[in-house]
Design an enzyme around this catalytic site. Structure first.
Site, mmCIF file in Angstrom:
data_model
loop_
_atom_site.group_PDB
_atom_site.id
_atom_site.type_symbol
_atom_site.label_atom_id
_atom_site.label_comp_id
_atom_site.label_asym_id
_atom_site.label_seq_id
_atom_site.Cartn_x
_atom_site.Cartn_y
_atom_site.Cartn_z
ATOM 1 N N ASP A 160 -2.512 -0.571 7.545
ATOM 2 C CA ASP A 160 -1.909 -1.470 6.557
ATOM 3 C C ASP A 160 -2.780 -2.692 6.303
ATOM 4 O O ASP A 160 -3.025 -3.092 5.168
ATOM 5 C CB ASP A 160 -0.515 -1.917 7.027
ATOM 6 N N ARG A 220 0.835 -1.209 0.000
ATOM 7 C CA ARG A 220 0.000 0.000 0.000
ATOM 8 C C ARG A 220 0.864 1.251 0.000
ATOM 9 O O ARG A 220 2.029 1.217 0.381
ATOM 10 C CB ARG A 220 -0.898 0.025 1.227
ATOM 11 N N ASP A 231 -3.627 6.618 12.545
ATOM 12 C CA ASP A 231 -4.466 5.408 12.709
ATOM 13 C C ASP A 231 -4.542 4.947 14.162
ATOM 14 O O ASP A 231 -5.620 4.617 14.660
ATOM 15 C CB ASP A 231 -4.068 4.266 11.746
HETATM 16 C C1 GLA Z 1 3.327 2.199 9.989
HETATM 17 C C2 GLA Z 1 2.213 1.455 10.723
HETATM 18 C C3 GLA Z 1 0.837 2.028 10.404
HETATM 19 C C4 GLA Z 1 0.820 3.546 10.573
HETATM 20 C C5 GLA Z 1 2.005 4.181 9.847
HETATM 21 C C6 GLA Z 1 2.100 5.667 10.085
HETATM 22 O O1 GLA Z 1 3.249 1.954 8.627
HETATM 23 O O2 GLA Z 1 2.241 0.089 10.376
HETATM 24 O O3 GLA Z 1 -0.132 1.430 11.200
HETATM 25 O O4 GLA Z 1 0.806 3.912 11.921
HETATM 26 O O5 GLA Z 1 3.230 3.604 10.247
HETATM 27 O O6 GLA Z 1 0.994 6.334 9.559
#
Ligand code: GLA
Length: 353
Positions: free
Chosen positions: A147, A38, A47
């Site tokens: 994610d 992603r 999140d």
């Molecule tokens: C990582 C985490 C996500 C999110 C991002 C920052 O990718 O896995 O859950 O917190 O950092 O937005």
């Protein structure tokens, strides 16, 4: 959206995975699945604060193939473009009273965690939450839900606005042929990532407690300002990023819906600056890439994406400017960058064999 550069998609990866399965285990794979990677367009470090995120699923991803065993063991073999040799590990399948636990090799821990926590109940949100639990308890990463959610719920031609408090999602169309999303990999990963992420989470929790809220989603900028003297300066700035970023993400989703790419781009730049100055999760390489992208005619906005301390930037630009942007960024960047021009793709799925 502009045409994507040629990348290994599910079809090529599946063929390679089936060959590797046959060579390692001496028989054919009987099931196969695909999960996309992603990119988050905006909404960073929101999140785990009950806020909004706006990611899209990519055409880049992971293929998994497998077959049942009869001897109570599980073998995992992993191949990747980065490793010359596949890595392999074998362990006993979980039984009642003897669950799996994380250990060595570390690369297998997430997979083990999913085996331990995942139960096939057909509910996509439950599936994402089980994978998040695996990441927390087996991979030791206290991540949010972005994610896993975009990986299972991604839809071709759409970004996904996720409300990480209610877990409601809204699909936002992203099919305009005059628009491109360019991902630029800085190809650096600073070791800070491991310790800094949990620290940021703790600082957010500290702000929540001081503000007397259940999450930063419920706090306003005015409330934060009023509480400033009670918060340490650093905790104040962390919370300022999160509260601002949640508002920016809601505005950006609306701007995308309205095809107002200028507003979207401005919000991306504000997001980057806030991540750099208030949340302090950027790094010189990401700042360089963003600055270089913003010098290109036809670029609407650019920002670091993901957890930070390296990794990628995401740039929204006119499709016609994509070539020019890649040349300019590469020329200005002190390191070696890798580019992906990608379209929003579908979520995880079983692949027919
Ligand atoms: C990582 C985490 C996500 C999110 C991002 C920052 O990718 O896995 O859950 O917190 O950092 O937005």
């Amino acid at each position: 959206m502009a045409e994507a550069v040629a990348e290994l998609g599910p079809v090529q990866l599946l063929a390679a995975a089936r060959r590797a399965h046959g060579a390692a285990f001496g028989g054919p794979a009987v099931l196969a699945a695909w999960a996309p990677g992603r990119v988050n367009l905006i909404g960073e470090h929101t999140d785990y604060n009950g806020g909004f995120v706006l990611p899209m699923a990519l055409q880049l991803g992971t293929v998994l193939v497998g077959s049942p065993t009869q001897d109570g063991t599980i073998s995992i073999l992993t191949t990747s473009a980065e490793a010359d040799e596949p890595h392999r590990v074998q362990f006993l399948a979980p039984r009642q009273g003897s669950p799996l636990s994380p250990g060595q090799p570390r690369w297998a821990n997430y997979v083990k965690g999913v085996i331990q926590h995942y139960r096939d109940d057909g509910d996509l949100a439950a599936k994402a939450l089980a994978c998040q639990k695996a990441e927390h308890t087996f991979a030791g990463m206290p991540c949010g839900i972005m994610d896993q959610f975009i990986s299972v719920l991604g839809k071709e031609g759409h970004a996904l606005l996720i409300d990480c408090r209610s877990l409601e999602t809204i699909l936002v169309p992203l099919t305009d042929a005059s628009l491109a999303v360019l991902i630029t990999n800085s190809n650096v990963r600073h070791t800070l990532t491991g310790s800094e992420y949990p620290t940021r989470r703790r600082q957010c929790e500290e702000a929540v407690a001081a503000l007397g809220k259940t999450s930063l989603r419920d706090a306003t900028m005015a409330e934060l300002e009023a509480a400033r003297s009670r918060l340490g300066e650093e905790v104040y700035r962390r919370a300022r990023h999160v509260i601002g970023e949640i508002a920016r993400t809601a505005q950006a989703a609306q701007a995308l819906q309205d095809r107002d790419y200028r507003t979207f781009g401005r919000l991306m730049v504000e997001s980057h600056n806030s991540l750099r100055d208030d949340y302090e999760v950027s790094c010189p390489e990401l700042d360089e890439l963003v600055a270089a992208a913003l010098e290109v005619d036809g670029v609407y906005g650019s920002r670091m994406t993901g957890g930070g301390f390296g990794g990628c930037t995401v740039t929204l630009l006119e499709a016609g400017a994509a070539e020019r942007a890649q040349h300019h960024i590469q020329e200005k960047y002190s390191g070696g960058a890798t580019f992906y021009l990608t379209k929003p793709s579908g979520g995880a799925k079983v692949l027919p064999l």
